[in-house]
Design a protein around this motif. Sequence first.
Motif, PDB file in Angstrom:
ATOM      1  N   ALA A 137      35.969  37.108  17.779  1.00  0.00           N
ATOM      2  CA  ALA A 137      36.357  36.961  19.306  1.00  0.00           C
ATOM      3  C   ALA A 137      36.553  38.531  19.810  1.00  0.00           C
ATOM      4  O   ALA A 137      37.271  39.128  18.786  1.00  0.00           O
ATOM      5  CB  ALA A 137      37.337  36.036  19.590  1.00  0.00           C
ATOM      6  N   ILE A 138      36.321  38.818  21.096  1.00  0.00           N
ATOM      7  CA  ILE A 138      36.976  39.832  21.438  1.00  0.00           C
ATOM      8  C   ILE A 138      37.514  39.685  22.642  1.00  0.00           C
ATOM      9  O   ILE A 138      37.504  38.782  23.677  1.00  0.00           O
ATOM     10  CB  ILE A 138      35.635  41.027  22.051  1.00  0.00           C
ATOM     11  CG1 ILE A 138      35.021  41.389  20.765  1.00  0.00           C
ATOM     12  CG2 ILE A 138      36.020  41.951  23.215  1.00  0.00           C
ATOM     13  CD1 ILE A 138      33.658  42.223  21.239  1.00  0.00           C
ATOM     14  N   MET A 139      39.233  39.899  22.472  1.00  0.00           N
ATOM     15  CA  MET A 139      40.106  39.642  23.570  1.00  0.00           C
ATOM     16  C   MET A 139      41.066  40.582  23.588  1.00  0.00           C
ATOM     17  O   MET A 139      40.984  41.495  22.917  1.00  0.00           O
ATOM     18  CB  MET A 139      40.603  38.312  23.084  1.00  0.00           C
ATOM     19  CG  MET A 139      41.338  38.230  21.660  1.00  0.00           C
ATOM     20  SD  MET A 139      41.487  36.699  20.916  1.00  0.00           S
ATOM     21  CE  MET A 139      42.572  35.614  22.239  1.00  0.00           C
ATOM     22  N   GLY A 140      42.053  40.458  24.480  1.00  0.00           N
ATOM     23  CA  GLY A 140      43.340  41.295  24.552  1.00  0.00           C
ATOM     24  C   GLY A 140      44.237  40.963  23.636  1.00  0.00           C
ATOM     25  O   GLY A 140      44.141  41.355  22.492  1.00  0.00           O
ATOM     26  N   ARG A 141      45.338  40.363  23.792  1.00  0.00           N
ATOM     27  CA  ARG A 141      46.341  40.089  22.687  1.00  0.00           C
ATOM     28  C   ARG A 141      45.827  39.027  21.868  1.00  0.00           C
ATOM     29  O   ARG A 141      45.348  37.776  22.340  1.00  0.00           O
ATOM     30  CB  ARG A 141      47.448  39.716  23.447  1.00  0.00           C
ATOM     31  CG  ARG A 141      48.855  39.432  22.593  1.00  0.00           C
ATOM     32  CD  ARG A 141      50.084  39.255  23.305  1.00  0.00           C
ATOM     33  NE  ARG A 141      50.273  40.320  24.260  1.00  0.00           N
ATOM     34  CZ  ARG A 141      51.241  40.312  24.977  1.00  0.00           C
ATOM     35  NH1 ARG A 141      52.098  39.125  25.272  1.00  0.00           N
ATOM     36  NH2 ARG A 141      51.461  41.393  25.679  1.00  0.00           N
ATOM     37  N   PRO A 142      45.853  39.110  20.549  1.00  0.00           N
ATOM     38  CA  PRO A 142      45.261  38.125  19.758  1.00  0.00           C
ATOM     39  C   PRO A 142      46.403  36.873  19.726  1.00  0.00           C
ATOM     40  O   PRO A 142      47.503  37.153  20.010  1.00  0.00           O
ATOM     41  CB  PRO A 142      45.243  38.842  18.292  1.00  0.00           C
ATOM     42  CG  PRO A 142      45.360  40.121  18.458  1.00  0.00           C
ATOM     43  CD  PRO A 142      46.093  40.504  19.707  1.00  0.00           C
ATOM     44  N   PRO A 143      45.682  35.935  19.178  1.00  0.00           N
ATOM     45  CA  PRO A 143      46.578  34.551  19.376  1.00  0.00           C
ATOM     46  C   PRO A 143      47.789  34.710  18.163  1.00  0.00           C
ATOM     47  O   PRO A 143      47.436  34.625  16.958  1.00  0.00           O
ATOM     48  CB  PRO A 143      45.679  33.391  19.004  1.00  0.00           C
ATOM     49  CG  PRO A 143      44.450  34.088  18.519  1.00  0.00           C
ATOM     50  CD  PRO A 143      44.334  35.580  18.950  1.00  0.00           C
ATOM     51  N   ALA A 144      48.899  34.516  18.601  1.00  0.00           N
ATOM     52  CA  ALA A 144      50.100  34.801  17.643  1.00  0.00           C
ATOM     53  C   ALA A 144      50.060  33.638  16.802  1.00  0.00           C
ATOM     54  O   ALA A 144      50.678  33.605  15.528  1.00  0.00           O
ATOM     55  CB  ALA A 144      51.390  34.746  18.392  1.00  0.00           C
TER      56      ALA A 144
END
Length: 303
Positions: free
Chosen positions: A146-153
Amino acid sequence: MRNATIRQLQIFSVAASHLSFARAAEKLHLTHAAISLQIKQLEDVSGTLLFERIGKRVFLTEAGEILLAHTRQILQSLKEADEALLALKGLKGGRIAVAVASTAEYFAPGLLAEFRKAQADVRLRLLIDNRETVSRLLANNEVDLAIMGRPPADLDAIAIAFAPHPLVIVAGREHPLVGAPGLAVEDLADETLIVREAGSGTRSAMEEFFHEHAIRPRIGMEMASNEAIKQAVVAGLGISFISAHTLGLELAAGRLHVLDVEGTPVMRRWHIVRHKSKHLTPALGAFWEFVIECAPAYLRTLV
């Protein structure tokens, strides 16, 4: 389970991921009856119920949850075997499923097009949704990366920051704050904000920004589309906190203007993310390295 078919496992995986036979039928282009028949046959093979209906909702049974975990491993292993055999034959091909946060839809297709120039035989699938859904797709192994802002914690993931992600506050050309120098955040307290929906990374960043300045934003509208937000701001319905990477055409045409507000742009980072257990096939490895090495220069052309 040795008599179960791959097709049955594929159908079960989709139905279990969405907890809906109707959604599975829609995604697989099958009838609801066909989905039900395949699930019934799989339950006969396994000797146990895989789903239970409570009211109008469908849930996995304990057996269903166990089978789903093994099914995902089986389907992933088959995919990796396919990729490995292609590589062994000396082929350059392969398949990559990429999910991107909806804000990244303004640059992701162009980025994939640049990758295809070097890897023309790689087949690409692009899914666009909000951060919450992209995180779920990664967790369920429905996409490769995935390309995203904040990675899922809450995901055991590998994430590499590859480029800055500036977020700004914009207004339409007729707005009285356009051109005003050195605006304080307090100057926006009475402005109507048009914002992304809950679950969006942009929405989370906006809420953090105003919370840090002890300002409660006056939210006038929620929209699930950056494009709809921009058009609403152009029409004079309010201002918005939005990614600078979505604004190229509107800024160039003078339809939107970035307000000079203290503390902005709010700088975040774009990340490329994969599950820690995801095996990097030749195609995936090539794309992973391409994004890290080439995406920063590509994104600089957009702001």
